[in-house]
Write a protein that holds these residues in place. Sequence first.
Motif, PDB file in Angstrom:
ATOM      1  N   LYS A  16     -60.870  11.778  -8.363  1.00 16.37           N
ATOM      2  CA  LYS A  16     -60.030  12.304  -9.436  1.00 16.37           C
ATOM      3  C   LYS A  16     -58.749  12.884  -8.854  1.00 16.37           C
ATOM      4  O   LYS A  16     -58.752  13.453  -7.767  1.00 16.37           O
ATOM      5  CB  LYS A  16     -60.790  13.395 -10.196  1.00 16.37           C
ATOM      6  N   PRO A  18     -55.938  15.469  -8.094  1.00 12.51           N
ATOM      7  CA  PRO A  18     -55.918  16.943  -8.055  1.00 12.51           C
ATOM      8  C   PRO A  18     -54.917  17.471  -9.086  1.00 12.51           C
ATOM      9  O   PRO A  18     -54.046  16.733  -9.556  1.00 12.51           O
ATOM     10  CB  PRO A  18     -55.463  17.243  -6.621  1.00 12.51           C
ATOM     11  N   PRO A  19     -55.012  18.749  -9.436  1.00 13.05           N
ATOM     12  CA  PRO A  19     -54.103  19.319 -10.441  1.00 13.05           C
ATOM     13  C   PRO A  19     -52.628  19.140 -10.078  1.00 13.05           C
ATOM     14  O   PRO A  19     -51.793  18.920 -10.957  1.00 13.05           O
ATOM     15  CB  PRO A  19     -54.481  20.806 -10.457  1.00 13.05           C
ATOM     16  N   LEU A  22     -51.565  15.700 -11.139  1.00  8.42           N
ATOM     17  CA  LEU A  22     -51.475  15.627 -12.600  1.00  8.42           C
ATOM     18  C   LEU A  22     -50.196  16.300 -13.094  1.00  8.42           C
ATOM     19  O   LEU A  22     -49.494  15.779 -13.970  1.00  8.42           O
ATOM     20  CB  LEU A  22     -52.692  16.303 -13.243  1.00  8.42           C
ATOM     21  N   VAL A  47     -52.240  19.175 -18.061  1.00 14.34           N
ATOM     22  CA  VAL A  47     -53.171  19.234 -16.922  1.00 14.34           C
ATOM     23  C   VAL A  47     -54.459  19.937 -17.349  1.00 14.34           C
ATOM     24  O   VAL A  47     -55.568  19.460 -17.090  1.00 14.34           O
ATOM     25  CB  VAL A  47     -52.516  19.976 -15.729  1.00 14.34           C
ATOM     26  N   THR A  48     -54.295  21.076 -18.027  1.00 15.11           N
ATOM     27  CA  THR A  48     -55.464  21.820 -18.509  1.00 15.11           C
ATOM     28  C   THR A  48     -56.310  20.969 -19.440  1.00 15.11           C
ATOM     29  O   THR A  48     -57.548  20.953 -19.337  1.00 15.11           O
ATOM     30  CB  THR A  48     -55.002  23.092 -19.256  1.00 15.11           C
ATOM     31  N   HIS A  50     -56.582  17.702 -19.631  1.00 11.76           N
ATOM     32  CA  HIS A  50     -57.293  16.637 -18.915  1.00 11.76           C
ATOM     33  C   HIS A  50     -58.484  17.209 -18.132  1.00 11.76           C
ATOM     34  O   HIS A  50     -59.575  16.627 -18.140  1.00 11.76           O
ATOM     35  CB  HIS A  50     -56.330  15.926 -17.972  1.00 11.76           C
ATOM     36  N   GLN A  51     -58.263  18.352 -17.501  1.00 11.66           N
ATOM     37  CA  GLN A  51     -59.360  18.965 -16.740  1.00 11.66           C
ATOM     38  C   GLN A  51     -60.470  19.444 -17.666  1.00 11.66           C
ATOM     39  O   GLN A  51     -61.660  19.303 -17.353  1.00 11.66           O
ATOM     40  CB  GLN A  51     -58.815  20.127 -15.911  1.00 11.66           C
ATOM     41  N   ASP A  52     -60.103  20.014 -18.806  1.00  9.56           N
ATOM     42  CA  ASP A  52     -61.116  20.460 -19.768  1.00  9.56           C
ATOM     43  C   ASP A  52     -61.978  19.294 -20.231  1.00  9.56           C
ATOM     44  O   ASP A  52     -63.201  19.416 -20.371  1.00  9.56           O
ATOM     45  CB  ASP A  52     -60.438  21.101 -20.989  1.00  9.56           C
ATOM     46  N   ASP A  54     -62.529  16.518 -18.592  1.00 12.13           N
ATOM     47  CA  ASP A  54     -63.382  16.129 -17.452  1.00 12.13           C
ATOM     48  C   ASP A  54     -64.669  16.952 -17.449  1.00 12.13           C
ATOM     49  O   ASP A  54     -65.772  16.420 -17.299  1.00 12.13           O
ATOM     50  CB  ASP A  54     -62.631  16.351 -16.131  1.00 12.13           C
ATOM     51  N   VAL A  55     -64.505  18.272 -17.613  1.00  8.52           N
ATOM     52  CA  VAL A  55     -65.671  19.160 -17.631  1.00  8.52           C
ATOM     53  C   VAL A  55     -66.556  18.832 -18.828  1.00  8.52           C
ATOM     54  O   VAL A  55     -67.789  18.775 -18.731  1.00  8.52           O
ATOM     55  CB  VAL A  55     -65.210  20.639 -17.689  1.00  8.52           C
ATOM     56  N   TYR A  75     -54.980   9.824 -18.610  1.00 11.37           N
ATOM     57  CA  TYR A  75     -53.974  10.889 -18.566  1.00 11.37           C
ATOM     58  C   TYR A  75     -52.579  10.340 -18.848  1.00 11.37           C
ATOM     59  O   TYR A  75     -51.808  10.917 -19.617  1.00 11.37           O
ATOM     60  CB  TYR A  75     -54.041  11.559 -17.194  1.00 11.37           C
TER      61      TYR A  75
END
Length: 1592
Positions: A16, A18-19, A22, A47-48, A50-52, A54-55, A75
Amino acid sequence: MFPSLVNCCTIDWFTKWPPEALLSVAEQCLQPLGDKAIIEKISLLCVTMHQDVDVMTDRLYEEMRRHFYTTPSSYLDLLKLYLALLDKKQQEIIRGRDRISCGLHKLYETYEVVGVMEQQVRDMEPVLAKKAEEASIRELFCLLRNSNAFTNYKTFLKIAQLFDGTSQHGWQSWIQGMALVARLKVEQKAADEVKQAVMKDEAAAKVKAEEVKQIADEAKADLALAMPAMEAAQNALKALNKADINELKAFQKPPALVRFVMEPVCILLGAKPDWDSTKKLLADVNFIRNLEEYDKDHIPEALLKKIKVYLTHKDFNPDTVVKVSKVCRSMVLWVQAIDMYAKVFRVVEPKILAHKEAAVILKSVMAVLRAKQKEVEAIEAQLAKMLDELKVVEEERLKLQADVDLAAARLSRAGKLTQALADEKTRWEDSVLVATYKLKCTTGDIVIASGCIAYFGAFPSHYRRELETKWVEHCHSLQIPSSDTFDLIQVMADSYTVRTWNAQGLPRDSVSTENGILVTRAGRWPLTVDPQEQANRWIKSMEKDNGLQITKLSDSGYLRILENCIRLGWPMLIEDLGEQLEATLSPVLLKQTFLQAGRLLIHLGDSDIEYDTNFRLYLTTKLANPHYLPEICIQVTLVNFTVTLSGLEEQLLADVVRLERPDLEILRTELIVRINTDKATLLDIEDKILRLLYASSGNILDDEELIETLNESKETSEIINARLAETEATEVNISAAREKYRTVATRGAVLYFAVAQLADIDPMYQFSLKYFTQVFNLVIEKSEKSDILEKRLEILHDEITLSVYRNVSRGLFERHKLVFSFLLNMAIYIHAGKVVQDQWNFVLRGPAGTKVVPGKKPVVETLSDQQWLSANHLNEMDPSFAGLLEDCLRKIEITIGTFSVDIHINKQDLTPAKKDWNAILTPFEKLMIIKSLREEKLVFAIAQYVSTCLGSVFIESPTVQLSTLYADTAAPIPLVFVLSTGSDPFAAFLKFATEMGMRDRLHSISLGQGQGPVAEKMINSAKPKGDWVFLQNCHLAASWMLSLEMIVAQMSGEASAPHPDFRLYLSSMPTPKFPVSVLQNSVKVTNEPPKGLKANVKRAMIEMDEDFFENHILGQEWRTMLFGICMFHANIQERKKFGPLGWNITYEFNNSDRECAMLNLQMFCEDGHIPWDALEYITSQITYGGRVTDMWDQRCLTTILTRFFSAPTLEDGYSYSSSKTYFCPKVEKLEQVREYIETLPGIEDPEIFGMHDNANIAFENKETSTLVQTIVDVQPRAGGGGGGETPDQVVWRICEATRATVSTKIDRSLIHPDLMTVDDMGQLHSLTTVLLHETDRFNKLLALIHASLNELQKAIKGVVVMSEAYEEVFNSFLNNKVPAMWHKSGYNSLKSLGSWIHDLTLRVDFIERWLVEGPQVSSWVSGLFFPQGLLTGSLQAYARRYRVPIDALMFDFEPVPFFLSQEDVYKFNKRKNKEDGESTVFGELERPEDGVNIHGLFIDAGRWDTDGNCLTDALPGQMNPPLPVVWFKPVLSLPKPDLRYEAPLYKTSERAGTLSTTGHSTNFVLPVLLPANMPSEFWIIRGTALLTQITD
């Protein structure tokens, strides 16, 4: 991954982003926004987001076992979608705002203009009056125009009246007018005189002209007679050319005729009539022209007389002359024409002369006439000038009048306009403000909406709300301009669109509406997960008028259809997708279009085709939980269209009201359509108003058509608004009436979701929403009616619940029917709020995850840690259980329905409980206390709980007859028999087919390899004839299942439907390969042996023929033997529930075994004699024994048979159980036996199986565990809270702990010298050899453990690749299981990881002590890899010592009254100090000279009585008590008869193992003879055995 790939390739790991990556990409992609600060904030938000997600995808899998993937491509799509949606939304808002602003601007202009205009009108009034007086001459002008002068007095008076007035100015106008009139009179008179004279002259001239014309016409007519000849001559002359003339000229002596012809020519031309003159004339270059231009009007008479001679000569004609000369012919024609013309002209000439004279006279007359006409024109011009002066005065007045009229009209229109748009003005002003605010908020709103559209599709509702809330908060914290609250539906759709979607079939709940937005607004084509086909129906309805094309990937022509749709811009729906997509779809899914020569193209297959931008693609799958890999997830927008509770509730409510109150539903449907239409009309009217205002130019008040249109629109909108208010009020009333039925719809929706969960239990439990709705509607139609609404609703609640249970449960296995009942019960109660979620979770999961820290556990052997934790949890977390901690060890009586249980953990404490828990707890809370303290009883408590809440029918298996099932089937609806091991419905089915008269028309085939095409041919042959087809064992033809799915689908969809009598029957074991669509659209029934002794015997008696049972020579003895066989069969079937206590190996005894035993009985007893020995042997060893592979199971089977089928069973008063509950009734009729069976208990006690009550504990624990675990498996998994250890940390900790606990190796160099002493034969002691072998085995295992721990830790660090084997170790550690690679190199064990490691530590300590200290007083046989090695070594040592053959030796067993635990030995070894003289752990036990002392064995289904030194029955709750030390003494023979019980010794409680060459299981060690206080048969049926280790 394959080692060769790892070794031979360079692996590039794509992880993936990294932030930082992104963020960088987002900042680059969002450059078009321009504002650097905004770009930075939105990039952080993206970015937030996309990460949210993912989780959340990980959580989605953990909790719901649903797969969804996000990738960098997702993304990038989010960023593209944001820019596209932002631009589109901003343009949309700006356009709307501008239209409204324009309308407001026009209104403001109107208000400004109106005031100015009113002042102008007031200023113009006096001017208008003045001009009106002056302009009264207009009527005078009309009079003058209509009459030449004031011919009489009346006319004068009329004019005077026109100028009469009181004002001085009026009389001045009158005098000016009179002067003007006087001048007009003089001028008019002169003009009239001139006109009269001119008119006379014009008449004379006209007569003269007529005369001239007549003369000319006569002359012209006379001349016309000669003209054809003249023209012929002229044409003949023109036909001559120079060569022709030269030919004639060349004659020296011309022929006479030539000379004769040329003479008159010479005469006419004035030359001598001879050849020389002729030649001269011919020599003239203008000869022809001279002839053509000859003056034929003035030929003298003398000449005409001269040529007359020639003209009258017979040879002077063209036809004669042409023979001599062509030129001469033309000359003849010319002379003749000249002569004719001259004669005519002579007659005409006087007329020509007369014409010329008349023309001269006419010319002079016309000149005079023209002069007079000019004089008249001058007079008329003067008159016109005077009239123009009058006209100017009139125009001034008219202009002023027009100005006043226009102003008045404008004022009137302004009033109308401001009145028409008065309401709109306020609304439009608000709309402009709202639009401006929205435009400002689009930056933040659209980025959140883009995230929703890009990522929400796969997530259920609560996940979406969680993400949405988190993103909105983050958006506000970054101070990105956005709305205070966010609603995707409000941002991305309008109410009209949503209502339209609803009318087209989209469910009305918010999740479905969001899904509609995702389908229509997303950047990628939608793939809908649509198990209930809701999206499918909506898309078909929505795109119906646009030429929607529907296909499947399995259709042969789908590519051609796709190509046509792309070319022509048609929408396309691809149904029934699997988990894979065709590669040919990729360019279409990725929208890989390109421009070529100005045409938009796409590459499809092997060709480029034109791409119409109107093309739309929809994809749907019926799979409830498909696993789409990342490469598919990034190509489509995955949309989870699984029905929601609220959406289904609305659908079912519509069904209920449609059936119960059709008038309401029809009226509501009409109202919805009308409201939609009216609101659409209002929108159109507003659009029309704004469009007209926008399009108007100049002064809006001059556009009368616009004002009228606005007025009409206003009137229409007022009418519609009034109608809408009335309609909406009516809708409120209808909704209130409909709401009374909502509880029924809610019940239906809740039940459906309980039914839908079953698919997660078994792949065969598939029930479509369509099928469920049919059942639901049928109940409403068929159930008892009542005029009292409350009673009717109660009837519907009960009947719907019962009907759903009956229709669904017949397709469930017995083990799942209570699960289903409980799920139904809890779905209803949780939704009704009678049970809260925390209570439900506790019954399912106990105190798992509790934050309660329990106090010190009381020292009570029967109180487990789990029970103590549960009691503490309930005591602290639930007020209803306050005080439970004090009472948990005391006796608590709990009753639920007919089920009662005494909870008494500490039998020594006889103090009664302080509270009457049975009285104060609700039924569900009673389940919770049973879960805590007597969990093994939970399954029975649940059954009674369901019976109490829903009714006893919900815990009974509904009797299913094939005739009932047949009524539910149809030609396109198959019947599916879901099989279990050992079941075969075919015999019963054949019997049914015979009853239905279809035996000869039944075609059956057992599927397998290559049988698919045969079955297909069979179906195609039977369909038109109405035959029956039975396809057995569909699970064996997994590859043909797709074809079967298509065949069944075609039966319901094809134009030529199968014959109404056709039926398709299928049977299959549970398999995920069976087509879901077939299961959903079929009638399903399970076929398995009945569960429970009573049900088993009951079925046997139902299937038994009455004549067979009642009529036999043996009479009652015959019936007793038959009943005994049925009881025996049921007993050995149901004994399986006790696991290894029942049978070492599970055998699938089936009905055919029972039938065979009965037929054998009939055959052997034909003569009335009962040969018991033969019957017992054949039944136990052959009929049933043929299935048995374990000798101990065979011993048990034979023993059980004697209880039910032997000579003593025929004696009077014989009972199969000590309680006398089970016996053979002495009756003659089969029906009486069936009635007796109904009196038997539904849940049998262990006594009928000869088992101890403790056996039931194991069974009940297993039943409860299975039931609860089955329910847990279909529940969403709770997401873990933050702050705990990660999986990597947990595994790392376990590795460290294990490495610290487990020795690295056993050092063989430390071996005790005595062990290495050889005997006189030079051989090591046999037990030393066993020890060395065991040491090697342990060292191998220890080396593997430490190596694997090292490798696993390296893999966790990322130093080495995590192979598949180490992945398994990793997962095993997380699940507290022993890794497979350790098991493979280790020993038999069922222990969990922690217990196994502790056990390994004890084993290593045992081997080390033996190795270092020499032979121990007692050996722990359980601690060896191969326990038989120790025992065989002991026999071998004895054989060597006493020189006897080892084959002749055997063990005798002498229990020593001393209990020894290896745990105690280990603790003693750890703390002992050789110098302190502490007493040994072995007490007075001594090592025997021969044989070996063995400790560490456990008794299964019994206990050791130390007083009687014998085996006795176990105490209640005592599961695996220890056996004392036993001296295994080698002997040559055993005492006869030996009444001791031969107990098999097993390594683990599982008992079953692989059958070895010895004929024993690999889990079996040897039989141990134990003295007992009961006969061997008692212990055999008990399943009593010895174990080297217990599970935990």
